[in-house]
Write an enzyme that holds these catalytic residues in place. Structure first.
Site, PDB file in Angstrom:
ATOM      1  N   ASP A   1      -6.753  -1.275  -4.840  1.00  0.00           N
ATOM      2  CA  ASP A   1      -7.882  -0.921  -3.973  1.00  0.00           C
ATOM      3  C   ASP A   1      -8.808   0.069  -4.674  1.00  0.00           C
ATOM      4  O   ASP A   1     -10.030  -0.011  -4.541  1.00  0.00           O
ATOM      5  CB  ASP A   1      -7.390  -0.318  -2.657  1.00  0.00           C
ATOM      6  CG  ASP A   1      -6.564  -1.281  -1.829  1.00  0.00           C
ATOM      7  OD1 ASP A   1      -6.748  -2.501  -1.962  1.00  0.00           O
ATOM      8  OD2 ASP A   1      -5.731  -0.795  -1.033  1.00  0.00           O
TER       9      ASP A   1
ATOM     10  N   ASP B   1       0.862  -1.188   0.000  1.00  0.00           N
ATOM     11  CA  ASP B   1       0.000   0.000   0.000  1.00  0.00           C
ATOM     12  C   ASP B   1       0.890   1.227   0.000  1.00  0.00           C
ATOM     13  O   ASP B   1       1.967   1.223   0.598  1.00  0.00           O
ATOM     14  CB  ASP B   1      -0.912  -0.001   1.226  1.00  0.00           C
ATOM     15  CG  ASP B   1      -2.036  -1.028   1.126  1.00  0.00           C
ATOM     16  OD1 ASP B   1      -2.420  -1.374  -0.013  1.00  0.00           O
ATOM     17  OD2 ASP B   1      -2.537  -1.459   2.167  1.00  0.00           O
TER      18      ASP B   1
END
Length: 167
Positions: free
Chosen positions: A144, A126
């Site tokens: 995402d 991330d």
């Protein structure tokens, strides 16, 4: 035996293209950040007063839920990702709705992107961090974004477009 028709539908070519494009974009960014820029050893990149590129390893799923520190847990998430990806593909193959199929293709690209991370690194890369003052949004990635956009599209289709077709 599954009939081929259940695994390939009218929109399968575009679903496959969207999933592959989403996967490639997601993985290209992650490979650059982890290996070329070496984000683990370099400072975060500030893109705006409210947006930074930082490295966060997520051993769980969305919002850091279900953190898995064991190899079994990490591979269980890989298995779940594979099953979810198959279910999304089958759903898209059965779909006669082009918009729905496109949304599923986008979701599939995101699922595959995060799934590759889990298989390769044992966790998800991330890196996008939104923040304003003391407020900090969770750190996420392009995969995402694909999943959220696809899910939002499915909700929109279900609540808005689907209702206009029925009336």
């Amino acid at each position: 035996m599954l009939k081929l028709k259940k695994l390939w539908g009218a929109h399968s070519p575009v679903v496959a293209k969207l999933a592959i494009i989403g996967l490639i974009i997601d993985q290209a960014i992650k490979i650059w950040l982890v290996h070329a820029y070496n984000m683990a050893e370099n400072a975060p990149i500030s893109l705006a007063p409210f947006l930074d590129i930082v490295l966060v390893w997520n051993k769980g799923v969305s919002y850091g839920l279900f953190q898995q520190d064991s190899a079994f847990g990490q591979w269980a998430l890989v298995g779940f990702t594979i099953l979810a990806s198959i279910a999304i593909w089958v759903w898209s193959a059965k779909s006669d709705n082009r918009f729905e199929a496109w949304c599923l293709g986008i979701i599939l690209g995101g699922a595959l992107g995060n799934g590759v991370d889990r298989a390769v690194y044992g966790q998800v890369v991330d890196y996008i961090h939104f923040h304003v003052g003391n407020f900090s949004w969770y750190v996420f990635n392009a995969a995402d974004v694909w999943i959220v956009l696809g899910a939002a599209g499915l909700i929109f289709e279900s609540l808005i477009i689907g209702k206009t077709k029925k009336t």
